[in-house]
Design a protein around this motif. Structure first.
Motif, PDB file in Angstrom:
ATOM      1  N   PHE A 152       0.850  -1.189   0.000  1.00 56.96           N
ATOM      2  CA  PHE A 152       0.000   0.000   0.000  1.00 56.96           C
ATOM      3  C   PHE A 152       0.888   1.241   0.000  1.00 56.96           C
ATOM      4  CE2 PHE A 152      -2.456   3.263   2.383  1.00 56.96           C
ATOM      5  CZ  PHE A 152      -3.451   3.445   1.440  1.00 56.96           C
ATOM      6  N   GLU A 153       0.519   2.200  -0.794  1.00 56.65           N
ATOM      7  CA  GLU A 153       1.323   3.412  -0.989  1.00 56.65           C
ATOM      8  C   GLU A 153       2.770   3.078  -1.334  1.00 56.65           C
ATOM      9  OE1 GLU A 153       0.914   6.391   2.043  1.00 56.65           O
ATOM     10  OE2 GLU A 153      -1.170   6.764   1.530  1.00 56.65           O
ATOM     11  N   HIS A 177     -10.400  13.855  -0.635  1.00 60.16           N
ATOM     12  CA  HIS A 177      -8.946  13.609  -0.626  1.00 60.16           C
ATOM     13  C   HIS A 177      -8.539  13.195  -2.029  1.00 60.16           C
ATOM     14  CE1 HIS A 177      -5.031  12.433   0.531  1.00 60.16           C
ATOM     15  NE2 HIS A 177      -5.263  11.301   1.155  1.00 60.16           N
ATOM     16  N   GLU A 189      -5.624  11.830  -3.007  1.00 66.64           N
ATOM     17  CA  GLU A 189      -4.667  10.731  -3.196  1.00 66.64           C
ATOM     18  C   GLU A 189      -5.340   9.671  -4.075  1.00 66.64           C
ATOM     19  OE1 GLU A 189      -2.798   9.261   0.358  1.00 66.64           O
ATOM     20  OE2 GLU A 189      -1.199   8.331  -0.809  1.00 66.64           O
ATOM     21  N   ASP A 247      -5.684   6.578  -4.272  1.00 68.49           N
ATOM     22  CA  ASP A 247      -6.468   5.444  -3.767  1.00 68.49           C
ATOM     23  C   ASP A 247      -7.933   5.836  -3.590  1.00 68.49           C
ATOM     24  OD1 ASP A 247      -5.345   7.054  -1.733  1.00 68.49           O
ATOM     25  OD2 ASP A 247      -5.569   5.512  -0.205  1.00 68.49           O
ATOM     26  N   HIS A 248      -8.215   7.137  -3.607  1.00 66.33           N
ATOM     27  CA  HIS A 248      -9.600   7.611  -3.480  1.00 66.33           C
ATOM     28  C   HIS A 248     -10.082   8.410  -4.700  1.00 66.33           C
ATOM     29  CE1 HIS A 248      -8.944   6.326   0.554  1.00 66.33           C
ATOM     30  NE2 HIS A 248      -7.959   7.190   0.690  1.00 66.33           N
ATOM     31  N   HIS A 278      -4.370  13.697   5.456  1.00 69.08           N
ATOM     32  CA  HIS A 278      -2.995  13.374   5.267  1.00 69.08           C
ATOM     33  C   HIS A 278      -2.286  14.260   4.233  1.00 69.08           C
ATOM     34  CE1 HIS A 278      -1.005   9.917   2.668  1.00 69.08           C
ATOM     35  NE2 HIS A 278      -0.068  10.487   3.364  1.00 69.08           N
ATOM     36  N   ASP A 337      -9.067  10.051   5.443  1.00 64.81           N
ATOM     37  CA  ASP A 337      -8.122   9.023   5.915  1.00 64.81           C
ATOM     38  C   ASP A 337      -8.195   8.834   7.432  1.00 64.81           C
ATOM     39  OD1 ASP A 337      -6.945   8.085   3.590  1.00 64.81           O
ATOM     40  OD2 ASP A 337      -5.251   9.465   3.661  1.00 64.81           O
ATOM     41  N   TYR A 352      -1.361   1.836  10.559  1.00 64.26           N
ATOM     42  CA  TYR A 352      -1.773   2.746   9.487  1.00 64.26           C
ATOM     43  C   TYR A 352      -1.582   4.201   9.928  1.00 64.26           C
ATOM     44  CZ  TYR A 352      -4.988   5.352   6.503  1.00 64.26           C
ATOM     45  OH  TYR A 352      -5.534   6.285   5.648  1.00 64.26           O
ATOM     46  N   HIS A 358     -10.841   4.174   4.689  1.00 61.23           N
ATOM     47  CA  HIS A 358     -10.289   2.818   4.794  1.00 61.23           C
ATOM     48  C   HIS A 358     -10.828   2.201   6.086  1.00 61.23           C
ATOM     49  CE1 HIS A 358      -7.293   3.724   1.707  1.00 61.23           C
ATOM     50  NE2 HIS A 358      -6.906   4.777   2.391  1.00 61.23           N
TER      51      HIS A 358
END
Ligand code: FEO
Length: 383
Positions: free
Chosen positions: A20-21, A76, A78, A80-81, A144, A163, A184, A215
């Motif tokens: 992840f990331e 957000h 990033e 992943d979203h 974040h 997040d 996390y 998440h």
């Protein structure tokens, strides 16, 4: 999945991901959460990683049951979203994308300036009415990324927390929240405790019955537990009584010292000793432990006039994550010019409120004097 009479979960589970990331192992996968609020107007809360766009859009279509979404709220950017914004807009081009000035700067950079022509730019505190539900946008910069905002639905007493309050792990795997939420938090948001504290203070003024993070599971029972942990983590407090020992060892002598200390700590009544062999463990677990406990022992060899590479990497990660408010002791090993303690102290120099509990210096193998020093260190750490 229904969370409220008008709110449904439409996220996805990712069991394909390895890191992840790009750095965190996630043995139980990852969830990318998304929600839809169906009122007079319909708002979709964030998208998912682009690899799951098709599954997410199917989930959304099922919930919409023929209706059209009015808004896509981007809390957000990033990927992943935000990774499925383009796919969403191909199907729902009339939906307005809701974000702040920074959101759209990032959207332009990630997707292109022509993406999302229908934009609703909101300011901190703005309210978007959907009917009975209304979303109040609360900016949460650096929880974040700088564009992050969370959204509060007063009617449902629900906080969409971006997040915040997230965890590693897919939602179809049953596992304890605290452990993977802590790993996390420390890894992803840990550097920005001050920003989290500001958000917690804003959240304290709201009636919150449900927290919907991007998440991990939706939280609705015992919210005081989760909020209490976030308060400890973001204020760099001590969550658990015990000692975290992180070590590297080349031929076993430094490991022997670390194990001797662990044994002595236990005999002195230390409630928990968390051991991490930095060459073999998940470094993110070791960083997590170092923030969880108030006392840390770093044991390592001198190497190339510095410290062993895994320890150097580890201490650098601590500093990068705003390591502070800790007691630190060092066990250094060096056959001809031990200098690990000096190097570690130099690396930790930028960290605030670090108290050093002393150094045990080993010249290759443990001596009786070293054993006595380790016994004394154990007593001191248990005082
Ligand atoms: Fe889950 Fe900061 O993205």
């Amino acid at each position: 999945m229904k969370l409220h009479e008008d709110i449904a979960y439409i996220g996805v589970n990712d069991h394909e991901i390895d890191l992840f990331e790009g750095q965190y192992i996630v043995p139980n996968g990852m969830a990318y959460n998304s929600y839809v609020i169906k009122d007079d107007k319909i708002a979709v809360m964030d998208t998912v990683d682009k690899r799951f766009a098709s599954q997410w859009l199917t989930n959304l279509a099922t919930e919409l049951n023929g209706r059209q979404p009015d808004y896509l709220v981007v809390q957000h950017m990033e990927p992943d979203h935000s990774g499925s914004i383009s796919e969403f807009l191909k199907i729902y081009p009339d939906a307005a994308v809701v974000g702040n000035v920074k959101t759209f700067l990032m959207l332009d950079n990630f997707v292109g300036k022509d993406a999302a022509p229908n934009r609703l730019v909101v300011k901190d505190g703005d309210v978007l009415s959907l009917g009975r539900h209304s979303l109040t946008f609360v900016f949460a910069p650096m929880v974040h990324w700088p564009e992050v905002m969370v959204s509060y639905d007063a009617y449902a007493e629900t906080l969409f927390s971006a997040d915040g309050f997230g965890k590693f792990g897919a939602l179809d795997v049953d596992e304890e929240w605290d452990c993977e939420a802590r790993r996390y938090y420390v890894g992803i948001v840990g550097k920005y405790g001050n920003s989290v504290q500001i958000l917690l203070k804003k959240a304290a003024a709201l009636n919150i019955r449900t927290i919907c993070p991007l998440h991990g599971p939706v939280l609705s029972d015992d919210l005081a537990h989760y909020i209490g942990l976030y308060d400890i983590w973001s204020s760099y407090g001590t969550e658990s009584d015990g000692v975290c020992i992180c070590y590297t060892s080349v031929y076993g002598h430094t490991r022997e010292a670390a194990e001797l200390l662990a044994d002595a700590l236990t005999k002195n009544g230390c409630p928990k000793v968390a051991m991490n062999d930095l060459a073999r463990c998940d470094m993110a677990e070791a960083v997590e432990d170092s923030f969880r406990y108030g006392k840390i022992v770093l044991a390592t060899t001198t190497y190339n006039a510095s410290i062993f590479p895994f320890m150097h990497d580890f201490v650098s990660r601590l500093v990068e994550h705003n390591f502070c408010n800790k007691r630190v002791a060092i066990i250094e090993n060096g056959s001809w010019a031990p200098m690990a303690a000096k190097v570690i102290a130099g690396l930790l120099a930028p960290c605030k409120n670090i108290t050093f509990d002393g150094t045990v210096t080993i010249l290759s193998a443990l001596t009786d004097e070293n054993r006595a020093q380790i016994a004394d260190l154990a007593k001191k750490l248990c005082e």
